[in-house]
Design an enzyme around this catalytic site. Structure first.
Site, PDB file in Angstrom:
ATOM      1  N   LYS A   1       7.574  -0.615   6.725  1.00  0.00           N
ATOM      2  CA  LYS A   1       7.408   0.651   6.001  1.00  0.00           C
ATOM      3  C   LYS A   1       8.696   1.043   5.312  1.00  0.00           C
ATOM      4  O   LYS A   1       9.783   0.842   5.854  1.00  0.00           O
ATOM      5  CB  LYS A   1       6.925   1.744   6.943  1.00  0.00           C
ATOM      6  CG  LYS A   1       7.887   2.042   8.074  1.00  0.00           C
ATOM      7  CD  LYS A   1       7.328   3.065   9.045  1.00  0.00           C
ATOM      8  CE  LYS A   1       8.326   3.290  10.161  1.00  0.00           C
ATOM      9  NZ  LYS A   1       7.826   4.085  11.250  1.00  0.00           N
TER      10      LYS A   1
ATOM     11  N   GLU B   1      -5.778   6.398   7.602  1.00  0.00           N
ATOM     12  CA  GLU B   1      -4.975   7.613   7.727  1.00  0.00           C
ATOM     13  C   GLU B   1      -5.778   8.787   7.151  1.00  0.00           C
ATOM     14  O   GLU B   1      -6.382   8.662   6.091  1.00  0.00           O
ATOM     15  CB  GLU B   1      -3.671   7.398   6.943  1.00  0.00           C
ATOM     16  CG  GLU B   1      -2.668   8.490   7.061  1.00  0.00           C
ATOM     17  CD  GLU B   1      -1.553   8.228   8.084  1.00  0.00           C
ATOM     18  OE1 GLU B   1      -1.629   7.239   8.859  1.00  0.00           O
ATOM     19  OE2 GLU B   1      -0.621   9.035   8.113  1.00  0.00           O
TER      20      GLU B   1
ATOM     21  N   ARG C   1       4.849  -3.040  17.202  1.00  0.00           N
ATOM     22  CA  ARG C   1       5.601  -2.717  15.993  1.00  0.00           C
ATOM     23  C   ARG C   1       6.323  -3.990  15.606  1.00  0.00           C
ATOM     24  O   ARG C   1       7.417  -4.266  16.070  1.00  0.00           O
ATOM     25  CB  ARG C   1       6.592  -1.590  16.285  1.00  0.00           C
ATOM     26  CG  ARG C   1       7.190  -0.959  15.060  1.00  0.00           C
ATOM     27  CD  ARG C   1       8.229   0.071  15.427  1.00  0.00           C
ATOM     28  NE  ARG C   1       7.691   1.266  16.054  1.00  0.00           N
ATOM     29  CZ  ARG C   1       7.057   2.237  15.400  1.00  0.00           C
ATOM     30  NH1 ARG C   1       6.898   2.152  14.099  1.00  0.00           N
ATOM     31  NH2 ARG C   1       6.597   3.288  16.029  1.00  0.00           N
TER      32      ARG C   1
ATOM     33  N   LYS D   1       2.263   4.604   1.590  1.00  0.00           N
ATOM     34  CA  LYS D   1       2.377   5.129   2.952  1.00  0.00           C
ATOM     35  C   LYS D   1       1.890   6.575   2.892  1.00  0.00           C
ATOM     36  O   LYS D   1       2.488   7.415   2.229  1.00  0.00           O
ATOM     37  CB  LYS D   1       3.828   5.063   3.422  1.00  0.00           C
ATOM     38  CG  LYS D   1       4.003   5.521   4.847  1.00  0.00           C
ATOM     39  CD  LYS D   1       5.414   5.245   5.329  1.00  0.00           C
ATOM     40  CE  LYS D   1       5.509   5.520   6.822  1.00  0.00           C
ATOM     41  NZ  LYS D   1       5.188   6.908   7.153  1.00  0.00           N
TER      42      LYS D   1
ATOM     43  N   GLU E   1       0.859  -1.188   0.000  1.00  0.00           N
ATOM     44  CA  GLU E   1       0.000   0.000   0.000  1.00  0.00           C
ATOM     45  C   GLU E   1       0.890   1.231   0.000  1.00  0.00           C
ATOM     46  O   GLU E   1       2.037   1.156   0.410  1.00  0.00           O
ATOM     47  CB  GLU E   1      -0.808   0.068   1.309  1.00  0.00           C
ATOM     48  CG  GLU E   1      -2.015  -0.790   1.354  1.00  0.00           C
ATOM     49  CD  GLU E   1      -2.565  -0.896   2.777  1.00  0.00           C
ATOM     50  OE1 GLU E   1      -2.096  -0.169   3.677  1.00  0.00           O
ATOM     51  OE2 GLU E   1      -3.438  -1.715   2.968  1.00  0.00           O
TER      52      GLU E   1
ATOM     53  N   ARG F   1      -2.800   9.098  11.592  1.00  0.00           N
ATOM     54  CA  ARG F   1      -3.484   7.828  11.764  1.00  0.00           C
ATOM     55  C   ARG F   1      -4.806   8.069  12.467  1.00  0.00           C
ATOM     56  O   ARG F   1      -4.882   8.897  13.380  1.00  0.00           O
ATOM     57  CB  ARG F   1      -2.587   6.928  12.616  1.00  0.00           C
ATOM     58  CG  ARG F   1      -3.006   5.479  12.704  1.00  0.00           C
ATOM     59  CD  ARG F   1      -2.606   4.747  11.444  1.00  0.00           C
ATOM     60  NE  ARG F   1      -2.907   3.333  11.567  1.00  0.00           N
ATOM     61  CZ  ARG F   1      -2.058   2.428  12.039  1.00  0.00           C
ATOM     62  NH1 ARG F   1      -0.858   2.799  12.423  1.00  0.00           N
ATOM     63  NH2 ARG F   1      -2.405   1.159  12.107  1.00  0.00           N
TER      64      ARG F   1
ATOM     65  N   PHE G   1      -7.596   1.480   5.634  1.00  0.00           N
ATOM     66  CA  PHE G   1      -6.861   0.293   5.195  1.00  0.00           C
ATOM     67  C   PHE G   1      -7.077  -0.947   6.050  1.00  0.00           C
ATOM     68  O   PHE G   1      -6.451  -1.976   5.823  1.00  0.00           O
ATOM     69  CB  PHE G   1      -5.375   0.580   5.003  1.00  0.00           C
ATOM     70  CG  PHE G   1      -4.692   1.336   6.114  1.00  0.00           C
ATOM     71  CD1 PHE G   1      -4.499   0.754   7.350  1.00  0.00           C
ATOM     72  CD2 PHE G   1      -4.224   2.635   5.890  1.00  0.00           C
ATOM     73  CE1 PHE G   1      -3.854   1.441   8.360  1.00  0.00           C
ATOM     74  CE2 PHE G   1      -3.579   3.332   6.900  1.00  0.00           C
ATOM     75  CZ  PHE G   1      -3.390   2.731   8.143  1.00  0.00           C
TER      76      PHE G   1
HETATM   77  P1  AMP Z   1       6.241   6.667  10.648  1.00  0.00           P
HETATM   78  O1  AMP Z   1       5.403   7.846  11.002  1.00  0.00           O
HETATM   79  O2  AMP Z   1       7.239   6.917   9.602  1.00  0.00           O
HETATM   80  O3  AMP Z   1       6.756   5.947  11.870  1.00  0.00           O
HETATM   81  O4  AMP Z   1       5.243   5.613   9.965  1.00  0.00           O
HETATM   82  C1  AMP Z   1       4.245   4.937  10.654  1.00  0.00           C
HETATM   83  C2  AMP Z   1       2.932   5.561  10.344  1.00  0.00           C
HETATM   84  O5  AMP Z   1       2.647   5.502   8.979  1.00  0.00           O
HETATM   85  C3  AMP Z   1       1.747   4.880  10.940  1.00  0.00           C
HETATM   86  O6  AMP Z   1       1.518   5.175  12.272  1.00  0.00           O
HETATM   87  C4  AMP Z   1       0.613   5.424  10.094  1.00  0.00           C
HETATM   88  O7  AMP Z   1       0.113   6.619  10.661  1.00  0.00           O
HETATM   89  C5  AMP Z   1       1.279   5.765   8.817  1.00  0.00           C
HETATM   90  N1  AMP Z   1       0.759   5.062   7.651  1.00  0.00           N
HETATM   91  C6  AMP Z   1       0.649   5.671   6.474  1.00  0.00           C
HETATM   92  N2  AMP Z   1       0.151   4.852   5.562  1.00  0.00           N
HETATM   93  C7  AMP Z   1      -0.073   3.658   6.156  1.00  0.00           C
HETATM   94  C8  AMP Z   1      -0.583   2.406   5.697  1.00  0.00           C
HETATM   95  N3  AMP Z   1      -0.952   2.211   4.431  1.00  0.00           N
HETATM   96  N4  AMP Z   1      -0.666   1.407   6.616  1.00  0.00           N
HETATM   97  C9  AMP Z   1      -0.275   1.590   7.903  1.00  0.00           C
HETATM   98  N5  AMP Z   1       0.212   2.755   8.372  1.00  0.00           N
HETATM   99  C10 AMP Z   1       0.318   3.798   7.519  1.00  0.00           C
END
Ligand code: AMP
Length: 578
Positions: A424, A293, A418, A245, A243, A250, A332
């Site tokens: 990611k 999101e 996590r 990002k 998917e 969130r 999602f």
């Molecule tokens: P980061 O902020 O870089 O730690 O990335 C984690 C965050 O990415 C999650 O907490 C979500 O808010 C966000 N996120 C964005 N797109 C997605 C997705 N398709 N699935 C899960 N989380 C996502």
């Protein structure tokens, strides 16, 4: 409540988690059904089920007034005691006084009885509510017979037990008390949003019958990062979906026929900040809990996170702001559907359920709704090459998204974890290969090494390239690399004559040590800004040295034109002109 208070004192007295769990477990095991649920809740610091949205609403003043009326505590004595303990429960408890008029008829304050009185306090409404709350507090206090008991009763009422118990430990204690699988208890806890219910279910071997309590948030499942440009060994196994990002916030939605809640990553209710999302969710039939999101959009394009910032933490959103920064909820995951709790189901299943839920939406609206959309996904082909991953990555960036998220289709939803079932992948906006032109000593541990670099890009001049400084960064290199580079820099300082001219040309300060411009480093940054700070006319925000590029010579470094290009791309991506 005496037994509860004694258990608390023992729990507070040990630092060992295992002992804490055993103490809570032993105490819970001995309770009858009526006391079990409230006692379990008291341990969590919230006397009411989270899902019920009830709050005690009894302030410090009411408690102090009730203590004065029941126990004759005066302000002076109380402030001395409070200063000594820093805790209202510990300060008030020792003032407990057997109430003579009640004598033998003192009502015993069991956990269940206390719960009933606390509920009455929470329910008090109308113009005499305040007085009613005080009278109820007095009733609770006059039922206390022991300082420790009074201390912990007040602590429950102020919402601060302070005995070093986290919810996770209470979950483990429930499992231990009734010899159940901790995973089953955890799952039930996510569903019920109330450990009291879970304790009862554990006792009666009915954990699998606990169903979802809507409007109590479930902790979010999180993704682990994978490094951009690696071989992506993690993705070698089959069974991943991919998917985008999304660069937003969130949000978890709970939808029931007469109520909609939206929770933030910190599990706060943020429904008020996104009225249009709440409105869109209203169109869904039945009940469901969704994960997704919220992103800012304009003219159908996703905007970077900072546009969304204006919408965050707003309790009421003015219509102008809603027009200025429209948002979209990209969903999602489905965590529950009607009475069915879906966390244990594999992702493939949850996605199928999600699609069903959202299909009803477009059917009922007679078309696609832009505020509520299903996150598109594709399967990752088995043995996908790094190139294939990067191709997908670039496509995500072109859509205005931040990168990719890979999810195992066979994995359950693990709240608050996590894990490796979600990965990611993101990358800096772009990196620039720059030439190191000057170095300085670092700070602290790095005071004896040349770890701060000033770097430049190439600027085309008439017959040759010139260097134009664009920034400075502390080294992100390893200690070994820094030590080696320090030696190299020492050996390649510019001779004094040349250095004098270079200071002028590069517009640098005299304390910087000029070196032969031949080391290339790859620099990452957040954004490029126009700036008079450096000779290049640009500055990088949060520059970081990613790695040395021994494979490149100074002449291969990036040019000022490339900087201008990246700057223009950045503006275009953000949908702003010039
Ligand atoms: P980061 O902020 O870089 O730690 O990335 C984690 C965050 O990415 C999650 O907490 C979500 O808010 C966000 N996120 C964005 N797109 C997605 C997705 N398709 N699935 C899960 N989380 C996502």
């Amino acid at each position: 409540m005496i037994a509860f208070a004694r258990a608390c004192a023992a729990i507070a007295a040990t630092a060992s988690k295992l002992e804490k769990i055993a103490l809570v477990g032993d105490y819970l095991r001995g309770l009858d059904d009526g006391d079990l649920a409230p006692s379990t809740r008291y341990f969590t610091g919230n006397p009411f089920p989270q899902a019920q949205d009830v709050s005690l609403a009894v302030g410090w003043r009411t408690l102090v007034e009730a203590a004065a009326a029941t126990w004759g505590v005066d302000d002076g004595a109380l402030s001395v005691a409070y200063r000594a303990t820093g805790d209202l429960g510990a300060a008030l408890g020792p003032f407990v006084r057997p109430s003579h008029d009640l004598g033998l008829f003192r009502e015993e304050l069991t956990p269940a009885r206390l719960y009933a009185l606390l509920l009455e306090i929470a329910d008090a409404a109308g113009k005499n509510a305040q007085k009613r709350r005080r009278i109820l507090c007095e009733r609770i206090f006059s039922a206390c017979s022991d300082p420790l008991e009074a201390t912990y009763v007040v602590k429950i009422m102020t919402g601060e037990l302070r005995i070093g118990l986290r919810e996770g430990l209470v979950v483990d204690a429930i499992a231990q008390a009734f010899a159940r699988d901790p995973r089953a208890v955890r799952r039930a806890a996510s569903a019920a949003g109330d450990l009291g219910t879970v304790a009862l279910a554990a006792k009666h071997d009915a954990l699998d019958q606990v169903t979802i309590a809507y409007h109590a948030p479930i902790a979010f499942m999180l993704a682990s990062p994978i490094a951009y440009g690696s071989e992506y060994k993690e993705l070698a196994a089959t069974g991943w979906l991919v998917e985008d990002k999304y660069d937003g916030v969130r949000a978890q939605a709970h939808v029931t026929p007469n109520r909609i809640s939206l929770f933030s990553r910190t599990l706060n209710d943020v429904s008020g900040s996104y009225p249009e999302v709440v409105e869109a969710l209203r169109a869904l039939p039945g009940s469901c809990a969704l994960d997704g999101e919220i992103v800012a959009v304009r003219d159908g394009r996703v905007l970077p996170f900072r546009f969304l910032q204006a919408r965050l933490q707003r309790k009421d959103v003015a219509p102008e702001l809603m027009r200025e920064v429209p948002v979209r909820y990209v969903v999602f995951d489905a965590l529950a559907r009607d009475e069915e709790f879906l966390l244990d189901h594999p992702l493939a299943d949850r996605r199928a359920r999600l699609a069903e839920i959202l299909v009803t939406l477009s059917v009922s609206k007679g078309g696609a709704d832009d505020t509520l959309v299903l996150a598109p996904w594709t399967a990752l082909e088995a043995g996908a090459t790094a190139e294939a991953v990067h191709e997908r990555f670039e496509a995500s960036r072109a859509r205005g998204d931040e990168g990719l998220v890979f999810k195992r289709t066979d994995a359950p939803y693990t709240p608050g974890r996590r894990g490796k079932a979600w990965l990611k992948l993101k990358r800096e906006l772009a990196t620039l290969d720059c030439v190191v032109v000057a170095v300085e000593r670092g700070h602290g541990r790095r005071v004896n090494v040349l770890s701060d670099y000033t770097f430049a890009v190439l600027r085309q001049a008439q017959d040759d390239n010139e260097l134009a400084v664009i920034g400075k960064a502390f080294s992100g290199l390893t200690d070994v690399e820094i030590a080696e580079m320090t030696q190299w820099f020492e050996d390649h300082r510019l001779p004094p004559e040349e250095a004098r001219a270079a200071y002028e040309r590069l517009d640098l300060k005299r304390h910087e040590i000029l070196i032969e411009p031949s080391v290339v480093v790859e620099i990452a940054f957040d954004i490029i800004q126009k700036s008079a700070l450096h000779a290049s006319g640009y500055a990088l925000r949060f520059p970081r040295i990613v790695r040395l590029r021994p494979d490149k010579r100074a002449a291969d470094a990036d040019t000022l034109e490339r900087v201008a290009e990246v700057y223009a791309e950045m503006l275009a991506r953000e949908g702003i002109d010039g």
